[in-house]
Design a protein around this motif. Structure first.
Motif, PDB file in Angstrom:
ATOM      1  N   VAL A   1       0.805  -1.230   0.000  1.00  0.00           N
ATOM      2  CA  VAL A   1       0.000   0.000   0.000  1.00  0.00           C
ATOM      3  C   VAL A   1       0.830   1.269   0.000  1.00  0.00           C
ATOM      4  O   VAL A   1       0.471   2.237  -0.661  1.00  0.00           O
TER       5      VAL A   1
ATOM      6  N   ILE B   1       3.776   1.741  -1.277  1.00  0.00           N
ATOM      7  CA  ILE B   1       4.360   1.905  -2.616  1.00  0.00           C
ATOM      8  C   ILE B   1       3.239   2.220  -3.612  1.00  0.00           C
ATOM      9  O   ILE B   1       3.391   3.043  -4.512  1.00  0.00           O
ATOM     10  N   GLN B   2       2.073   1.599  -3.413  1.00  0.00           N
ATOM     11  CA  GLN B   2       0.925   1.892  -4.258  1.00  0.00           C
ATOM     12  C   GLN B   2       0.585   3.381  -4.207  1.00  0.00           C
ATOM     13  O   GLN B   2       0.320   4.008  -5.227  1.00  0.00           O
ATOM     14  N   ALA B   3       0.620   3.950  -2.984  1.00  0.00           N
ATOM     15  CA  ALA B   3       0.321   5.371  -2.837  1.00  0.00           C
ATOM     16  C   ALA B   3       1.314   6.202  -3.632  1.00  0.00           C
ATOM     17  O   ALA B   3       0.935   7.181  -4.289  1.00  0.00           O
TER      18      ALA B   3
END
Lengths: 330, 322
Positions: free
Chosen positions: A186, A188-190
């Motif tokens: 999450v 890194i997703q952000a």
């Protein structure tokens, strides 16, 4: 002006045991600078739709459409080779798994400069300079050193940034991101979502975001297509879908994820059953076997598309004037 | 409060990695000095990014690994130092549900032999096994005529149900659910979560729910622990944690979760962490999160913060709260 317009797209795969009807009569459009999300479960046909549009499917796939119009050109009339020439130059693709979509045998520099040499006819030095600039644009620290590295030396987040750099290398008009953050954590997703938003603001490219994550859609897209069983069951702008959905499948998708302020002990509302087998899709509405509000007509006929506003349309027999009035349950 | 079912004290799990030039083995400290308790009947959620050691904790607790150091008291008995043979009787009380339902079922075994295997290993009489298998398949919502089929004939959600039936076969007291839903479609995830909750209510099992899906952890857990680089950085009751999170890492992690509500998402400010999770090989002294922390102070790079109580039942390991 619509950048992409698709009418009545059908895709099927002939495999040993029969024919898989992966996409069945889909129509949609994407305006210049717009970000459109396509949501659905695995096997709903969301990836195949975009692969059909861009001519990236293998030979045994049968693709037919009334129109696939991209930037004023009719892609159905172009040869396969001509369609593929659009890749990397006018259409950029970002895939889910950056480990399998980067070539492990080539350095970042090789892979990043390839589209520039091919489509922009840049020489080695110019391409290298542009590659460095691209790596900076996607916020990769220490870009000189990264150019010499191989994909296995990079973390998942960095690899996805390299993929994005490749996709935007020739300043495409449209970026197709197929589950770009599903394989990432999450945090890194952000980072990646923020990067995509910045890039979109700067370039005014259209983004088509394929995902199963309603959270990613809510923060990234202005319009949403909900797919089920190879067809679009509902489409609308982001608020119409999240706050005014009309299709029971869309309700199901929204109800089966925990709400932000949901207390412990409140039950999730799952969708019963499993997605349809596209070798033998149901005769009527593909969702009818799992639908709580299924009527006899749903099993016999594919529902027509009802337009509720300029942007919002839904394919469900419940929209018929004589059908019972049913609202979304929370 | 009740007696804990499992008490974990300074659990350490190190893995040797390679040799350097002088033959000194380097150590990957997957789990370093974790202390926490699990109470009977509760669901303890363990969250963190990939590589933070959450799965290793789960595997060490059911003794799939032999811990490098520390103690695991199961109803008062330390099971950490026991050898393979001595740990066997404890195994029947503890089970595991794995992440990937495609890799965790033997493709050459029928469903009934998969579910029966733990009972055969524990030498349950054959007559009993058959009746129990039939009972279990019903409990996880599958049919009896599924029993003679093979795993490839099932969808991901159905396979996960088979894995759950296998885990329940020995009537365990404690089940480690290691990312049990992350390989499933959204509409199927809710089915499996509801089933896990129902089974817990009926049988009073204790769950360690390992996941990176923070909204699902909030939904299912009573208490939640947040891990970073092998350390527990924050631990509290679920509502306390989600409403009064203290550790800078917890705040960043929670704010990174995409909110499936466009109006709310537009109001919420995301904290975007820079960089990747560092490797836990020969980590530097000090706070494990120091390299990515926005509030990092000199002391954070020198001394490792202790997990201390900041509110009843709420523990934080951060120098900001010293």
């Amino acid at each position: 002006m619509n950048l992409l317009e698709v009418k009545n797209l059908n895709t099927s795969f002939h495999i040993g045991v029969g024919t898989v009807h992966a996409v069945r009569g889909i129509s949609f459009h994407v305006a210049q600078g717009e970000s459109v999300g396509i949501v659905g479960e695995s096997g709903s046909g969301k990836s195949v739709t975009m692969l059909s549009v861009t001519g990236l499917l293998p030979d045994y796939a049968e693709v037919s459409a009334d129109t696939i119009r991209f930037d004023g050109r009719e892609l159905t009339k172009l040869s396969r080779k001509e369609v593929r020439a659009l890749h990397g130059s006018e259409i950029g693709m970002i895939f889910q798994d950056p480990m399998t979509s980067l070539n492990p045998l080539f350095t970042v520099e090789n892979q990043l400069t390839e589209p520039l040499k091919l489509h922009r006819r840049m020489d080695k030095r110019a391409a290298r300079a542009r590659a460095l600039e691209l790596l900076r644009q996607v916020d990769i620290p220490n870009p000189e050193a990264r150019l010499k590295q191989y994909p296995h030396e990079l973390s998942g987040g960095l690899r996805q940034r390299v993929m994005i750099a490749m996709a935007i290398a020739c300043e495409p008009k449209m970026i197709i991101a197929d589950e770009p953050t599903t394989a990432l954590d999450v945090t890194i997703q952000a980072q990646i979502l923020e990067l995509l938003q910045t890039l979109k603001r700067e370039s005014n490219a259209s983004i088509i975001m394929i995902t199963h994550d309603m959270g990613v859609i809510a923060s990234m897209c202005s319009r949403i297509l909900v797919m089920y069983g190879g067809a679009v069951c509902e489409q609308g702008d982001v608020r119409e879908i999240f706050y005014g959905a009309k299709h029971p499948y869309t309700w199901g998708l929204l109800n089966s994820i925990p709400k932000v302020h949901q207390k412990r002990g409140e039950k999730l509302v799952p969708i019963v059953g499993t997605p349809p087998d596209m070798l033998q899709p149901p005769a009527g509405c593909p969702f009818s076997p799992r639908c709580r509000y299924c009527m006899p007509v749903c099993r016999a006929y594919m529902p027509p598309v009802t337009a509720l506003s300029d942007t919002h349309s839904v394919a469900c027999h419940l929209m018929h004037p004589k059908a019972p009035k049913i609202g979304r349950e929370d | 409060m009740a007696q804990p079912l499992i008490e974990v004290k300074s659990l350490k799990m190190y893995f040797p990695v390679g040799n350097n030039l002088f033959g000194r083995r380097r150590q990957l400290k997957a789990v370093d000095d974790m202390t926490f308790e699990l109470y009977p009947g509760e669901t303890f959620g363990l969250v963190g990014e990939s590589g933070c050691g959450k799965t290793t904790v789960g595997r060490a607790l059911v003794r799939l690994y032999r811990p490098t150091g520390g103690q695991i008291f199961y109803r008062g008995t330390d099971i950490a130092p026991l050898d393979e043979k001595a740990v066997q009787p404890w195994r029947r009380k503890m089970q595991m549900i794995f992440q990937d339902p495609y890799a965790s079922l033997n493709p050459r075994m029928t469903v009934s032999s998969i579910i029966a295997e733990p009972m055969r290993l524990q030498q349950v009489p054959e007559a009993e096994i058959e009746a129990r298998v039939a009972e279990l398949i019903g409990q996880v919502g599958l049919k009896k005529d599924h029993l003679n089929r093979y795993p490839h004939e099932f969808s991901g959600g159905q396979r996960q149900r088979i894995g759950i039936a296998r885990a329940l076969a020995m009537r365990p007291e404690f089940v480690v659910c290691d990312e049990p839903i992350s390989a499933l479609d959204v509409s199927i995830q809710a089915q499996v979560i509801n089933m896990l909750e129902e089974l817990q209510q009926r049988m009073g099992m204790t769950y360690l729910f390992v996941s990176h899906d923070l909204s699902m952890v909030r939904h299912i857990s009573h208490r939640v622990g947040v891990m970073y680089l092998g350390h527990m950085v924050e631990l509290a009751d679920v509502e306390e944690l989600y409403s009064h999170m203290q550790h800078p890492y917890t705040r960043a992690l929670m704010s990174a979760v995409p909110i499936a509500d466009p109006d709310l998402a537009a109001q919420t400010k995301r904290i975007v962490l820079q960089g990747d999770v560092p490797q836990p090989i020969d980590p530097p002294p000090g706070c494990p999160f120091a390299s990515r922390c926005r509030d990092c102070r000199p002391v954070c790079r020198e001394a490792r913060p202790e997990l201390r109580q900041v509110a009843p039942g709420h523990y934080v390991a951060c120098h900001l709260y010293d």
